[in-house]
Design a protein around this motif. Structure first.
Motif, PDB file in Angstrom:
ATOM      1  N   LYS A 189       4.447   7.879 -37.968  1.00  0.00           N
ATOM      2  CA  LYS A 189       3.165   7.209 -37.737  1.00  0.00           C
ATOM      3  C   LYS A 189       3.238   6.280 -36.528  1.00  0.00           C
ATOM      4  O   LYS A 189       2.351   6.220 -35.699  1.00  0.00           O
ATOM      5  N   LYS A 190       4.354   5.529 -36.494  1.00  0.00           N
ATOM      6  CA  LYS A 190       4.526   4.594 -35.379  1.00  0.00           C
ATOM      7  C   LYS A 190       4.507   5.345 -34.052  1.00  0.00           C
ATOM      8  O   LYS A 190       3.879   4.928 -33.094  1.00  0.00           O
ATOM      9  N   LYS A 191       5.231   6.442 -34.046  1.00  0.00           N
ATOM     10  CA  LYS A 191       5.305   7.227 -32.819  1.00  0.00           C
ATOM     11  C   LYS A 191       3.913   7.659 -32.387  1.00  0.00           C
ATOM     12  O   LYS A 191       3.552   7.588 -31.228  1.00  0.00           O
ATOM     13  N   ARG A 192       3.149   8.120 -33.370  1.00  0.00           N
ATOM     14  CA  ARG A 192       1.808   8.609 -33.050  1.00  0.00           C
ATOM     15  C   ARG A 192       0.950   7.469 -32.487  1.00  0.00           C
ATOM     16  O   ARG A 192       0.243   7.616 -31.531  1.00  0.00           O
ATOM     17  N   LYS A 193       1.091   6.274 -33.128  1.00  0.00           N
ATOM     18  CA  LYS A 193       0.326   5.106 -32.682  1.00  0.00           C
ATOM     19  C   LYS A 193       0.655   4.775 -31.240  1.00  0.00           C
ATOM     20  O   LYS A 193      -0.195   4.479 -30.433  1.00  0.00           O
ATOM     21  N   LYS A 194       1.943   4.824 -30.959  1.00  0.00           N
ATOM     22  CA  LYS A 194       2.386   4.500 -29.608  1.00  0.00           C
ATOM     23  C   LYS A 194       1.689   5.421 -28.605  1.00  0.00           C
ATOM     24  O   LYS A 194       1.214   4.976 -27.570  1.00  0.00           O
ATOM     25  N   ARG A 195       1.637   6.673 -28.944  1.00  0.00           N
ATOM     26  CA  ARG A 195       1.054   7.640 -28.027  1.00  0.00           C
ATOM     27  C   ARG A 195      -0.439   7.381 -27.836  1.00  0.00           C
ATOM     28  O   ARG A 195      -0.978   7.551 -26.777  1.00  0.00           O
ATOM     29  N   ARG A 196      -1.091   6.967 -28.969  1.00  0.00           N
ATOM     30  CA  ARG A 196      -2.542   6.778 -28.916  1.00  0.00           C
ATOM     31  C   ARG A 196      -2.933   5.528 -28.125  1.00  0.00           C
ATOM     32  O   ARG A 196      -3.983   5.441 -27.558  1.00  0.00           O
ATOM     33  N   GLY A 197      -2.091   4.497 -28.140  1.00  0.00           N
ATOM     34  CA  GLY A 197      -2.398   3.171 -27.586  1.00  0.00           C
ATOM     35  C   GLY A 197      -2.842   3.209 -26.141  1.00  0.00           C
ATOM     36  O   GLY A 197      -2.452   4.112 -25.388  1.00  0.00           O
ATOM     37  N   PRO A 198      -3.669   2.235 -25.758  1.00  0.00           N
ATOM     38  CA  PRO A 198      -4.188   2.216 -24.378  1.00  0.00           C
ATOM     39  C   PRO A 198      -3.245   1.540 -23.409  1.00  0.00           C
ATOM     40  O   PRO A 198      -3.681   0.924 -22.455  1.00  0.00           O
ATOM     41  N   LYS A 199      -1.923   1.617 -23.721  1.00  0.00           N
ATOM     42  CA  LYS A 199      -0.946   0.910 -22.892  1.00  0.00           C
ATOM     43  C   LYS A 199      -0.682   1.640 -21.582  1.00  0.00           C
ATOM     44  O   LYS A 199      -0.366   1.022 -20.581  1.00  0.00           O
ATOM     45  N   GLN A 200      -0.833   2.952 -21.636  1.00  0.00           N
ATOM     46  CA  GLN A 200      -0.545   3.705 -20.417  1.00  0.00           C
ATOM     47  C   GLN A 200      -1.653   3.487 -19.401  1.00  0.00           C
ATOM     48  O   GLN A 200      -2.823   3.453 -19.766  1.00  0.00           O
ATOM     49  N   PRO A 201      -1.288   3.320 -18.163  1.00  0.00           N
ATOM     50  CA  PRO A 201      -2.318   3.058 -17.138  1.00  0.00           C
ATOM     51  C   PRO A 201      -3.196   4.272 -16.899  1.00  0.00           C
ATOM     52  O   PRO A 201      -2.770   5.399 -17.089  1.00  0.00           O
ATOM     53  N   ASN A 202      -4.399   3.965 -16.490  1.00  0.00           N
ATOM     54  CA  ASN A 202      -5.336   5.021 -16.132  1.00  0.00           C
ATOM     55  C   ASN A 202      -4.779   5.777 -14.931  1.00  0.00           C
ATOM     56  O   ASN A 202      -4.429   5.153 -13.930  1.00  0.00           O
ATOM     57  N   PRO A 203      -4.633   7.106 -15.050  1.00  0.00           N
ATOM     58  CA  PRO A 203      -4.042   7.862 -13.943  1.00  0.00           C
ATOM     59  C   PRO A 203      -4.771   7.649 -12.621  1.00  0.00           C
ATOM     60  O   PRO A 203      -4.161   7.687 -11.564  1.00  0.00           O
ATOM     61  N   LEU A 204      -6.051   7.379 -12.667  1.00  0.00           N
ATOM     62  CA  LEU A 204      -6.815   7.175 -11.427  1.00  0.00           C
ATOM     63  C   LEU A 204      -6.409   5.863 -10.753  1.00  0.00           C
ATOM     64  O   LEU A 204      -6.257   5.793  -9.540  1.00  0.00           O
ATOM     65  N   SER A 205      -6.252   4.850 -11.615  1.00  0.00           N
ATOM     66  CA  SER A 205      -5.868   3.552 -11.063  1.00  0.00           C
ATOM     67  C   SER A 205      -4.473   3.633 -10.463  1.00  0.00           C
ATOM     68  O   SER A 205      -4.186   3.010  -9.445  1.00  0.00           O
ATOM     69  N   VAL A 206      -3.603   4.445 -11.082  1.00  0.00           N
ATOM     70  CA  VAL A 206      -2.242   4.610 -10.566  1.00  0.00           C
ATOM     71  C   VAL A 206      -2.299   5.175  -9.160  1.00  0.00           C
ATOM     72  O   VAL A 206      -1.647   4.722  -8.249  1.00  0.00           O
ATOM     73  N   LYS A 207      -3.157   6.170  -8.986  1.00  0.00           N
ATOM     74  CA  LYS A 207      -3.280   6.817  -7.678  1.00  0.00           C
ATOM     75  C   LYS A 207      -3.680   5.794  -6.611  1.00  0.00           C
ATOM     76  O   LYS A 207      -3.127   5.761  -5.547  1.00  0.00           O
ATOM     77  N   LYS A 208      -4.670   4.961  -6.971  1.00  0.00           N
ATOM     78  CA  LYS A 208      -5.158   3.971  -6.015  1.00  0.00           C
ATOM     79  C   LYS A 208      -4.043   3.023  -5.598  1.00  0.00           C
ATOM     80  O   LYS A 208      -3.846   2.760  -4.429  1.00  0.00           O
ATOM     81  N   LYS A 209      -3.283   2.564  -6.614  1.00  0.00           N
ATOM     82  CA  LYS A 209      -2.205   1.631  -6.338  1.00  0.00           C
ATOM     83  C   LYS A 209      -1.215   2.235  -5.365  1.00  0.00           C
ATOM     84  O   LYS A 209      -0.784   1.623  -4.418  1.00  0.00           O
ATOM     85  N   LYS A 210      -0.900   3.518  -5.616  1.00  0.00           N
ATOM     86  CA  LYS A 210       0.076   4.209  -4.769  1.00  0.00           C
ATOM     87  C   LYS A 210      -0.400   4.197  -3.324  1.00  0.00           C
ATOM     88  O   LYS A 210       0.336   3.947  -2.405  1.00  0.00           O
ATOM     89  N   LYS A 211      -1.697   4.442  -3.126  1.00  0.00           N
ATOM     90  CA  LYS A 211      -2.267   4.491  -1.779  1.00  0.00           C
ATOM     91  C   LYS A 211      -2.045   3.171  -1.063  1.00  0.00           C
ATOM     92  O   LYS A 211      -1.579   3.120   0.047  1.00  0.00           O
ATOM     93  N   LYS A 212      -2.406   2.099  -1.798  1.00  0.00           N
ATOM     94  CA  LYS A 212      -2.305   0.765  -1.218  1.00  0.00           C
ATOM     95  C   LYS A 212      -0.881   0.479  -0.797  1.00  0.00           C
ATOM     96  O   LYS A 212      -0.625   0.021   0.312  1.00  0.00           O
ATOM     97  N   SER A 213       0.069   0.815  -1.749  1.00  0.00           N
ATOM     98  CA  SER A 213       1.461   0.502  -1.483  1.00  0.00           C
ATOM     99  C   SER A 213       1.955   1.251  -0.252  1.00  0.00           C
ATOM    100  O   SER A 213       2.674   0.699   0.572  1.00  0.00           O
ATOM    101  N   THR A 214       1.521   2.495  -0.109  1.00  0.00           N
ATOM    102  CA  THR A 214       1.990   3.262   1.046  1.00  0.00           C
ATOM    103  C   THR A 214       1.400   2.693   2.335  1.00  0.00           C
ATOM    104  O   THR A 214       2.057   2.634   3.360  1.00  0.00           O
TER     105      THR A 214
END
Ligand SMILES: [Zn+2]
Length: 254
Positions: A189-214
């Motif tokens: 159950k814990k494992k499943r909860k971890k996967r469901r949680g909104p802790k992972q960053p939005n893939p779109l926001s990740v892309k933007k960050k990468k652009k800025k950093s480069t």
């Protein structure tokens, strides 16, 4: 009437395709009684059967069927001539021909694995077809070709096959229980909860960050930015003494 007959044929054909894997070209095993009836009613089997079944058809017969028709002599000579044009399938009675009934029986065996349609007017052969699951029967009703409704044996076999597909086997059941046990524990159950949680960053926001950093990191992009700025400055033509005045105004806030 004709439309209804075709509709039924399509429906029954769908049953054999779906449940017993029937595919084109449809293998039709024809006997002497069928060709005789076709001849009497002036039906061109080669033309009419593909139309009726709505697909490619391979007309076949066996040496035993040919021998039997030949032995009947003049009465069925026309039928024999038609049969001779069909593809002769190996039947395993090369040394000694058997009756058409016995031959067809051996051809379809107990499961009709070669997907033969049996085209016959012989009642004995028809009842044999009824007893063999996954075997379609074609017969002539005066001048109309009819694909018979799937027999009880066929429908029962089909439903038992689908229930096997739907319901898990004993092995599958035990495997499922094991899986459910592992998932049912707290850890699972814990494992499943971890996967469901909104802790992972939005893939779109990740892309933007990468652009800025480069852009910040790389010298090339930095240069291009600088160029852009320079260009903008060039476009705005302000005399140097006016610029100085503006700077003074900004500095003293007036
Ligand atoms: Zn044979």
């Amino acid at each position: 009437m004709k439309v209804k007959r075709y509709k039924h044929a399509r429906k029954y054909l769908g049953f054999y395709k779906h449940n017993f894997n029937f595919r084109e070209p449809h293998q039709v095993l024809v006997d002497g009684t069928f060709t005789r009836m076709a001849l009497q009613n002036k039906i061109n089997i080669k033309e009419q059967l593909p139309k009726y079944l709505g697909g490619e058809v391979q007309l076949t017969t066996t040496n035993c069927i040919l021998k039997e028709a030949e032995a009947l002599g003049k009465a069925v000579y026309g039928a024999y001539v038609i049969l001779k044009r069909f593809q002769v399938r190996r039947c395993g009675h090369k040394d000694k021909a058997v009756s058409a009934f016995k031959c067809v029986m051996s051809m379809i065996a107990d499961s009709n694995k070669n997907h033969y349609f049996i085209a016959t007017q012989d009642p004995d052969l028809s009842s044999l077809v009824h007893r063999t699951p996954g075997t379609p029967l074609l017969y002539l009703h005066f001048s109309a070709i009819v694909l018979e409704k799937p027999s009880v044996t066929s429908t029962a076999a089909a439903s038992s096959m689908t229930s096997k597909k739907i319901n898990p086997s004993e092995f599958e059941k035990s495997a499922l229980k094991k899986l459910q046990g592992a998932d049912g524990t707290d850890e699972g159950k814990k494992k499943r909860k971890k996967r469901r949680g909104p802790k992972q960053p939005n893939p779109l926001s990740v892309k933007k960050k990468k652009k800025k950093s480069t852009e910040q990191g790389s010298v090339v992009t930095g240069e291009t930015e600088g160029k852009k700025k320079r260009r903008r400055r060039k476009k705005v033509k302000i005399a140097s003494h006016v610029q100085e005045q503006l700077q003074v105004q900004q500095a003293f806030g007036s």
